[in-house]
Design a protein around this motif. Sequence first.
Motif, short mmCIF file in Angstrom:
data_model
loop_
_atom_site.label_atom_id
_atom_site.label_comp_id
_atom_site.label_asym_id
_atom_site.label_seq_id
_atom_site.Cartn_x
_atom_site.Cartn_y
_atom_site.Cartn_z
N ARG A 48 0.83 -1.21 0.00
CA ARG A 48 0.00 0.00 0.00
C ARG A 48 0.86 1.25 0.00
N VAL A 49 1.91 1.27 0.82
CA VAL A 49 2.78 2.45 0.91
C VAL A 49 3.52 2.67 -0.40
N ARG A 50 4.03 1.61 -0.99
CA ARG A 50 4.76 1.74 -2.25
C ARG A 50 3.87 2.37 -3.33
N SER A 51 2.66 1.82 -3.49
CA SER A 51 1.76 2.33 -4.53
C SER A 51 1.29 3.74 -4.21
N ALA A 52 1.01 4.04 -2.94
CA ALA A 52 0.53 5.37 -2.57
C ALA A 52 1.58 6.43 -2.86
N LEU A 53 2.82 6.17 -2.53
CA LEU A 53 3.88 7.14 -2.80
C LEU A 53 4.05 7.39 -4.29
N GLN A 54 4.05 6.32 -5.06
CA GLN A 54 4.26 6.47 -6.50
C GLN A 54 3.08 7.17 -7.16
N GLY A 109 -3.32 6.31 10.07
CA GLY A 109 -4.18 6.36 8.90
C GLY A 109 -3.83 5.25 7.93
N GLU A 110 -4.86 4.69 7.34
CA GLU A 110 -4.65 3.67 6.31
C GLU A 110 -4.61 4.34 4.94
N LEU A 111 -3.66 3.93 4.11
CA LEU A 111 -3.49 4.51 2.78
C LEU A 111 -4.17 3.67 1.72
N SER A 112 -4.87 4.33 0.82
CA SER A 112 -5.32 3.65 -0.38
C SER A 112 -4.18 3.65 -1.39
N LEU A 113 -4.34 2.93 -2.48
CA LEU A 113 -3.27 2.87 -3.49
C LEU A 113 -3.07 4.21 -4.17
N SER A 114 -4.07 5.09 -4.12
CA SER A 114 -3.94 6.41 -4.74
C SER A 114 -3.32 7.43 -3.80
N GLY A 115 -3.18 7.08 -2.53
CA GLY A 115 -2.64 8.02 -1.55
C GLY A 115 -3.70 8.65 -0.67
N ALA A 116 -4.98 8.39 -0.95
CA ALA A 116 -6.05 8.91 -0.09
C ALA A 116 -6.01 8.19 1.26
#
Length: 522
Positions: A48-54, A109-116
């Motif tokens: 999740r963190v990898r995708s959210a950052l990118q 906070g939980e991250l979505s893949l988009s960073g939301a």
Amino acid sequence: MSLALVQSRALTGLAAMPVTVEVHLANGLPSFTLVGLADVEVKEARERVRSALQNAGLEFPANKKITVNLAPADLPKDSGRFDLPIALGILAASGQIDAARFAGYEFAGELSLSGALRPVRGALATSLAIRSQSRHGSDPRQVLPPGSAEEAALVPNAQIYRAAHLLDVVRHFLPQEVREQLPQEQGDPESGLQLLAPQERHAHASLPDLADVKGQVAAKRALEIAAAGMHCLLLVGPPGSGKSMLAQRFAGLLPPMSEQQALESAAIASLAGRFRPEEWMQRRTSHPHHTCSAVALVGGGSPPKPGEISLAHEGVLFLDEFPEFSRSALEALREPLETGSITISRAAQRAEYPARFTLIAAMNPCPCGHLGSGQRACRCSPEQIARYQGKLSGPLLDRIDLHVEVPALPAEELLHAAPGESTAAIRERVVRAAGRAIARQGCANQRLQGRDIDTHAALDPAATQFLQTASVRLGWSARSTHRALKVARTIADLADCDSVRAEHVAEAMQYRRGLMGGGRKS
């Protein structure tokens, strides 16, 4: 700097233990390792963190060896609440944010893949625990997602910041000249972190009215006494006599909650993911099905979660079809009814939850339900009746203050009876009587223990002699005698009497009778 520290919290029961998220970047084979007794959902934060950052347009150090440690290592961690602090730690360790700017902040906070950012459970419980653990004026500033932030802001003097997207958090901790270089299409570039003002919420009661119940004067009187003194109540009667209607209207009779009581009740609901803003300052009625297990009723699991009795904290636990609950579930109620709390111990963890609830139980007098109804003949044998009523142990019945029969109403009375007193009218008397008890002893009458019972009951000589004679003749236990005394104290408060008189004791005795059919005496 290749090492960054970010502060967060892990929930252990209602306690929120500090967790330091340590992120280290090193040269070597590219990898992302997460350690620190993390549960499965925490370990999944890597993707999740990898995708959210990118997807947020930020740089993920894919050519580095990333090690994330959640300290202390012996404290279990679960849920996705560590996504945000892990992402911020990676940004700080890779030099994209100055880690020194995080001082005085805590993140969840939980991250979505988009960073939301998505809400996390237990935000109010965390904020309440921080207030109880911190010194005055030293509470950290909490950064939380929408939904969670509004919950946490209910705690007075809490410093809560709301962020809808990872970029909103990042912009807040960047120098002004760097903020304009971030992509503008994600989130609101002008919002950043929003400091929430203290949440002002008021109870909006929409509970059913007791006037809807026709007849049943004795049962309504028992509800009034139970509400004034926070006494437990057992309703016994045939099917369709109105037991459930009475129980569902009981919460509307209870005195209003204090702010601390409301915070504790809401914190447990938040911990279980059941908090709803419209229920703020309302006493909850928890109504589990009779097939629920002992773990669902009192709490348990790994990690330990609150059960229905804790979700009913400062409210009502309504158990319909009382004898149909499993024996283990019913017997597990005995300690919480006495102590007002439940301690769940497991091999790896121990949690304590408050459980000061008012028990309202309803049951039929026999398997077919028509014993003593006068309208339909009972087809149960004495052995079946004794076996059915015997599902409730003596020690459990001993802990229920009032036992009330709810007879079936004839059709003529049901159709033509005038509406009874409204909930509002009865509640006025309840609030007045409960206020007398609080002013006298600082707690409800049901919660009097030990020497306080003798001190505050204030029996006059005739009432003392009457209670002693009745206790001997009826073979009451010491607990039954004390509970009858506490009920009599409540009846006296409803009558605005400073001392407990013989007539108050006599009425209290009527609520300690055995079950219909003579199956048992308390």
